[in-house]
Design a protein around this motif. Structure first.
Motif: not given
Length: 529
Positions: A34, A38, A155
């Motif tokens: 991950a 973002n 995350s």
């Protein structure tokens, strides 16, 4: 003493240190998955690729993890533990070095696929070190909670890490940081583990279903590609999507026929004959569709409200703390004998409150602090749903083939993740187009309100020292305002759709008979997924 009876860690390593080492290994492996989820804009600008390309790079690694996990159940029993683990860590290090020094997108995708294999390899061996040594169901529930807390922390941890690094450095320095973190882990593993120790008694690699693994890999990667690029390529109106869909169908048919006939199948599909196992997999599949919506919240804060990524770090930190707390509280309810399905339904209801809050508060103006509460609601829902759903699925599985739950459970999560991307791409395209059309109908040169708005903006700029270019600046300001308005309304439409879908799924769970009869039954050796 036989190799599988030799302690994995050397005698001078305390048990609590050994567990800390295992958790650190797991963290360094999973964080690569991950890493930039973002901050997709950073990788887009660095490699010069489109948003769908970035989505596929994440899906590719996920597909690699899901497919190799099935093969790993055999390979982990053949190699010695330290060598197997060091091989995975060394592969990670090589891939990080390549990603740091190159800007070639195709080579980056190859590294992502290889990183998926090493991530599955490392994660599997670490979990096989931890869970088979836990004897009581109570201890296993706590261990599951710790594992999934760490998994859900990845995350937001990546968000904090990438925001901090990218504020000062280019995208490739993310891999340099991971490499610096990985080097001491490799040294610790080399020094602290016994050379010839094994988790299991050595099992030869005969009858390994490599053909099944290749078919499974093709199914995962091509399915991910179709779901990511389908909307962009106009789905079945494009020859590439039609050809790939035919290949997926043929590979799936061959894979199922092969696994049913083999004595040692890659995946024992008899597990799908148990109704409650299928229901548990469905819950995980749907949960991962809803779970992917959290990215819209962070995207809204950054692109609509204009929040600097560094200022989102407190929200990510809150998410980590609340997720861990909610998972541990939920585990207490599970141990107390509270219905796992009722717990899951409660989690989905909390998730519904998150959607309602976002629908009420999303606009083109707002404060970042107003969205700490919904992020916490989402984190609570994650903690309440995840552990009971996994335990429910494992407990419903027949004992002899229960280990296959890990493989099929990973595939269910992978498919939920890919379907979420497909839904996102579809809704964003059509919602944005519909909103733009409505704005185009009202924002015209003949509309007197448009002229008054531009004059008002221009006058404000002049009063604040805008100078002779205030006319051009006012037009640019209006375009930017319309863009943020379209983005915020499309996000609101997306949450509206997901809320309707969520209410429908809760109603289905309530209506299904007999699901409350599944009791907690985690066997020794059960490894999570």
């Amino acid at each position: 003493m036989q190799a599988h009876q030799i302690p994995i860690f050397k005698s001078w390593v305390p048990e609590w240190v050994a567990r800390g080492i295992l958790f650190l290994i797991l963290l360094t492996s999973a964080i690569g998955f991950a890493l930039y989820a973002n901050n997709p804009e950073s990788i887009q600008s660095f490699y010069g690729v489109e948003p769908n390309d970035v989505q596929f790079s994440i899906v590719l690694m996920y597909a690699s993890i899901a497919s190799f996990l099935a093969l790993d159940f055999r390979t982990v029993k053949y190699f010695t533990t330290r060598r197997y683990l060091l091989t995975g860590l060394f592969i990670n290090a090589v891939c990080y070095i390549i990603c740091f020094y190159t800007k070639n997108w195709e080579l980056f995708l190859l590294c992502r696929f290889i990183l998926g294999i090493s991530c599955a390899l490392i994660t599997s061996i670490v979990l096989n070190l931890i869970f088979p040594r836990i004897h009581s169901s109570r201890a296993r529930v706590i261990a599951y909670t710790i594992f999934y807390s760490g998994l859900q922390m990845i995350s937001p941890l990546c968000g904090i890490y990438t925001s901090s690094v990218l504020h000062y450095l280019d995208f490739n320095w993310l891999f340099f940081g991971l490499l610096i973190l990985l080097v001491p882990v490799i040294l610790i593993v080399y020094v602290s583990m016994n050379r010839g120790a094994r988790i299991f008694k050595k099992f030869p690699l005969f009858d390994v279903d490599l053909t099944g693994y290749l078919l499974y890999t093709v199914i995962c990667i091509m399915t991910g590609y179709v779901l990511v690029f389908g909307q962009q390529l106009n789905w079945f109106g494009n020859i590439k999507i039609r050809v790939l869909s035919m290949i997926i169908f043929l590979a799936l048919a061959l894979f199922v026929l092969r696994e049913v006939k083999l004595k040692r199948p890659l995946v024992d599909l008899r597990l799908l004959q148990t109704r409650n196992v299928v229901l548990g997999l469905l819950i995980l599949f749907v949960f991962y569709i809803f779970k992917s919506t959290s990215g819209f919240t962070y995207g809204y804060l950054e692109h609509v409200l204009g929040t600097d990524p560094l200022n989102i770090i407190p929200i990510w930190a809150s998410s980590i703390a609340v997720t861990v707390l909610s998972m541990f509280v939920t585990s207490r309810f599970v141990l107390a004998g509270f219905s796992m399905i009722k717990t899951v339904i409660t989690g989905f209801i909390i998730l519904g409150l998150f959607y309602i809050y976002m629908l009420l508060f999303i606009s083109d103006t707002g404060e970042t602090n107003d969205f700490i509460l919904p992020v916490c609601l989402f984190s609570i829902a994650t903690g309440v749903i995840f552990v009971p759903a996994v335990i429910f699925t494992f407990s419903a599985a027949p004992p002899k083939i229960a280990f296959n739950t890990s493989i099929i459970g990973m595939f269910a999560r992978f498919m939920g993740f890919c379907i979420a991307i497909a839904i996102n791409n579809y809704l964003q395209l059509y919602s944005t187009a519909a909103i733009n059309e409505k704005i185009r109908e009202s924002v015209t040169e003949t509309n007197p309100q448009l002229e008054r708005a531009l004059i008002g903006i221009e006058q404000t700029l002049v009063n604040n020292g805008g100078g002779i270019n205030s006319g051009h600046i006012s037009s640019a300001y209006l375009k930017n305002y319309i863009h943020t308005e379209v983005l915020s309304r499309s996000i609101r439409d997306y949450y509206d759709f997901m809320l309707v879908l969520l209410v429908t799924f809760i109603a289905i769970l309530i209506a299904v008979p007999g699901i409350n009869k599944v009791v907690l039954r985690l066997r020794k050796g059960s490894v999570p997924y």
